[in-house]
Design an enzyme around this catalytic site. Structure first.
Site, PDB file in Angstrom:
ATOM      1  N   ARG A  35      -7.480  -8.757  20.632  1.00 16.46           N
ATOM      2  CA  ARG A  35      -7.209  -7.605  19.793  1.00 16.46           C
ATOM      3  C   ARG A  35      -7.510  -7.870  18.323  1.00 16.46           C
ATOM      4  NH1 ARG A  35      -1.317  -6.110  22.355  1.00 16.46           N
ATOM      5  NH2 ARG A  35      -2.039  -4.684  23.984  1.00 16.46           N
ATOM      6  N   HIS A  73      10.591  -4.241   4.729  1.00 14.19           N
ATOM      7  CA  HIS A  73      11.690  -4.824   3.966  1.00 14.19           C
ATOM      8  C   HIS A  73      12.181  -6.163   4.485  1.00 14.19           C
ATOM      9  CE1 HIS A  73      11.711  -0.721   2.431  1.00 14.19           C
ATOM     10  NE2 HIS A  73      12.328  -1.212   1.376  1.00 14.19           N
ATOM     11  N   ARG A 121       2.485  -3.198  -4.136  1.00  7.40           N
ATOM     12  CA  ARG A 121       2.099  -1.845  -4.545  1.00  7.40           C
ATOM     13  C   ARG A 121       0.843  -1.854  -5.414  1.00  7.40           C
ATOM     14  NH1 ARG A 121       6.044   1.942  -3.797  1.00  7.40           N
ATOM     15  NH2 ARG A 121       5.189   3.254  -5.439  1.00  7.40           N
ATOM     16  N   GLY A 136      10.097  -2.505 -14.301  1.00  5.77           N
ATOM     17  CA  GLY A 136      10.871  -1.367 -14.775  1.00  5.77           C
ATOM     18  C   GLY A 136      12.159  -1.785 -15.448  1.00  5.77           C
ATOM     19  N   THR A 137      12.860  -2.737 -14.836  1.00  5.88           N
ATOM     20  CA  THR A 137      14.113  -3.243 -15.412  1.00  5.88           C
ATOM     21  C   THR A 137      13.864  -3.920 -16.753  1.00  5.88           C
ATOM     22  OG1 THR A 137      15.064  -3.571 -13.220  1.00  5.88           O
ATOM     23  CG2 THR A 137      16.068  -4.801 -15.024  1.00  5.88           C
ATOM     24  N   ASP A 153       6.809  -9.318  -5.511  1.00  7.14           N
ATOM     25  CA  ASP A 153       5.376  -9.062  -5.699  1.00  7.14           C
ATOM     26  C   ASP A 153       4.707 -10.047  -6.654  1.00  7.14           C
ATOM     27  OD1 ASP A 153       5.406  -6.905  -3.983  1.00  7.14           O
ATOM     28  OD2 ASP A 153       5.696  -5.425  -5.561  1.00  7.14           O
ATOM     29  N   GLY A 201      14.597  -3.131  -6.728  1.00  7.37           N
ATOM     30  CA  GLY A 201      14.692  -3.563  -5.341  1.00  7.37           C
ATOM     31  C   GLY A 201      15.427  -4.882  -5.208  1.00  7.37           C
ATOM     32  N   MET A 236       3.973  -6.129   1.654  1.00 12.56           N
ATOM     33  CA  MET A 236       4.290  -5.452   0.403  1.00 12.56           C
ATOM     34  C   MET A 236       3.307  -5.848  -0.694  1.00 12.56           C
ATOM     35  SD  MET A 236       8.427  -5.166   0.216  1.00 12.56           S
ATOM     36  CE  MET A 236       9.223  -3.819   1.088  1.00 12.56           C
TER      37      MET A 236
END
Length: 343
Positions: free
Chosen positions: A163, A273, A172, A105-106, A128, A10, A170
Site C-alpha cells: 500500500r 493531537h 500549520r 500568539g502568546t 511546531d 495549545g 501537525m
C-alpha cells in the site's frame, strides 16, 4: 518577589516542567513565591489564580504532559480591551513579574503587555518548533518521537499490503515535525507547507518505486502543506474566530487523487493531537526545566521584555520583539537535504 505564570494556546509536553522550573528556582534561590493563572489569558483577565508551592507535588508534575494550570485562547480584541483589568488583577495579587509560556500568539500578547508597562519574561512553547530566535522549543522532540514511532509501525502494515500510506502530522505553517519525522522514519516522501507540491510528480515518484519492485510507499505530509493549484484543488475551510485557517484534511484529499491516478490502494493516518499529549521526552523535560529556571532568573534580574531561548547548548535572552518578528520556517536547504532520500 512575587512571580505569576500562565500557559496559553495549545497544550504541549513540557509545560509542567517549565512551571516546576520557575517555582523551584524562585523558591530555592530567591525565597520568592509563585502564583499560576488558570486557563491562560482568560484566567488572568478573570483573576483566577492558584498558589504554587515548592513541594513534593510540584516535583511530580515534571513527568506529566499537559498543564496543571489549564490553557486556552482569548480573542485579541478582548485581550486588548482588558488591559486595565489585567493591571488591576496583577497589582491586587502583588505580582512583580509575569512569565507567560506559549507560542507565537502568546508571545505577541506578552510583548504587548510589556509595551503597556507590565513586567514580562516570555517562555517559548510549541510542538511546531516555529518560534523565531530559538534553536528549538520544548514539545517538538516529543511530537517528533510520537510521529516517528507511528510511521515506523505503518511501514510494516504498508509492506504487508503493498500500500501507499499518507501520514498527516501537525504543522500549520512550518514543516519541522514532518521534516524530522520523515527523515527519522525513512519515509519515501515528505511534504511541507514551505514547498507547494505537484501531485503528478508525487504520483510519478510512487509509480517508479512500485515498478522497480518495492513493496510500499510512505508519504509524510504536514497539515498545512498545499498542492500547486494547477495540479490539484484543495478544499477551503475558512478562518476561525482567532484568525487561524481551518484545514480540511490534506492527507485524505491527496490520497483520493493518488488512488485515482495510479490505481494503488492508499490509506491515510492523521496523527492529530496524540503528538501533543502524554509524557514529554527526557530532552523536552530538560529543555523545559532549563527554560523555567532561566526565566525565573531573568525576572529577578529585571530583564523584562525578553524571552528565554536555546542557542546551541546555552540558554540566552532575546527581545520579545525579535521572537515574534516572523515564524521560523523550514529553509530551502534543509528541505533539499531531506529530498535526497525521497523516492
Amino acid at each position: 518577589m512575587r512571580i505569576a505564570t500562565l500557559t496559553s494556546g495549545g497544550d504541549c509536553p513540557g509545560l509542567n516542567a517549565v512551571i516546576r522550573g520557575i517555582v523551584r528556582t524562585a523558591s530555592s534561590e530567591y525565597g520568592s513565591t509563585v502564583v499560576g493563572y488558570e486557563d491562560g489569558w482568560v484566567g488572568l483577565l478573570e483573576d483566577r489564580r492558584i498558589q504554587l508551592y515548592d513541594d513534593e507535588e510540584i516535583d511530580r508534575v515534571l513527568l506529566r504532559g499537559g498543564t496543571i494550570l489549564g490553557t486556552g485562547r482569548l480573542h485579541p480584541d478582548k485581550f486588548r480591551e482588558g488591559i486595565e483589568q489585567i493591571k488591576e488583577n496583577l497589582a491586587n495579587a502583588g505580582v512583580d513579574a509575569l512569565i507567560p509560556i506559549g507560542g507565537e500568539g502568546t508571545l505577541k500578547g506578552a510583548l504587548w503587555l510589556h509595551e503597556n508597562g507590565i513586567p514580562v519574561v516570555g517562555v517559548p512553547k510549541t510542538i511546531d518548533n516555529d518560534v523565531n530566535a530559538t534553536d528549538y522549543t520544548f514539545g517538538f522532540d516529543t511530537a517528533v518521537s510520537v510521529a516517528t514511532d507511528a510511521i515506523d509501525r505503518l511501514h510494516t502494515t504498508a509492506e504487508s499490503h503493498n500500500r501507499v500510506m499518507v501520514v498527516e502530522v501537525m504543522g500549520r505553517h512550518a514543516g519541522w515535525i514532518a521534516l524530522h519525522a520523515g527523515i527519522a522514519s525513512g519515509a519515501h516522501l515528505t511534504l511541507v507547507p514551505e514547498e507547494p507540491f505537484d501531485v503528478d510528480a508525487v504520483c510519478k515518484m510512487m509509480k517508479k518505486r512500485f515498478q522497480r519492485g518495492d513493496s510500499h510507499f510512505i508519504c509524510v505530509i504536514a497539515e498545512g502543506a498545499k498542492p500547486d493549484p494547477e495540479s490539484m484543488t484543495l478544499r477551503e475551510g475558512g478562518i476561525d474566530e482567532y484568525g487561524h485557517v481551518r484545514f480540511t484534511g490534506v492527507a485524505q484529499q491527496l490520497a483520493v487523487e493518488i488512488e485515482r491516478r495510479i490505481g494503488k490502494e492508499v490509506r491515510t493516518t492523521v496523527l492529530g493531537h496524540i503528538q501533543r499529549g502524554g509524557k514529554p521526552t527526557p530532552y523536552d523535560r530538560v529543555l523545559a526545566t532549563r527554560f523555567g529556571h532561566h526565566a525565573a532568573e531573568a525576572a529577578h534580574a529585571g530583564h523584562f521584555g525578553s524571552m528565554v531561548a536555546l542557542h546551541g547548548t546555552k540558554i540566552e535572552l532575546v527581545p520579545l520583539a525579535e521572537a515574534v518578528k516572523q515564524l521560523k520556517t523550514v529553509p530551502a536547504d534543509r528541505y533539499a537535504e531531506a529530498s535526497a532520500f525521497f523516492g
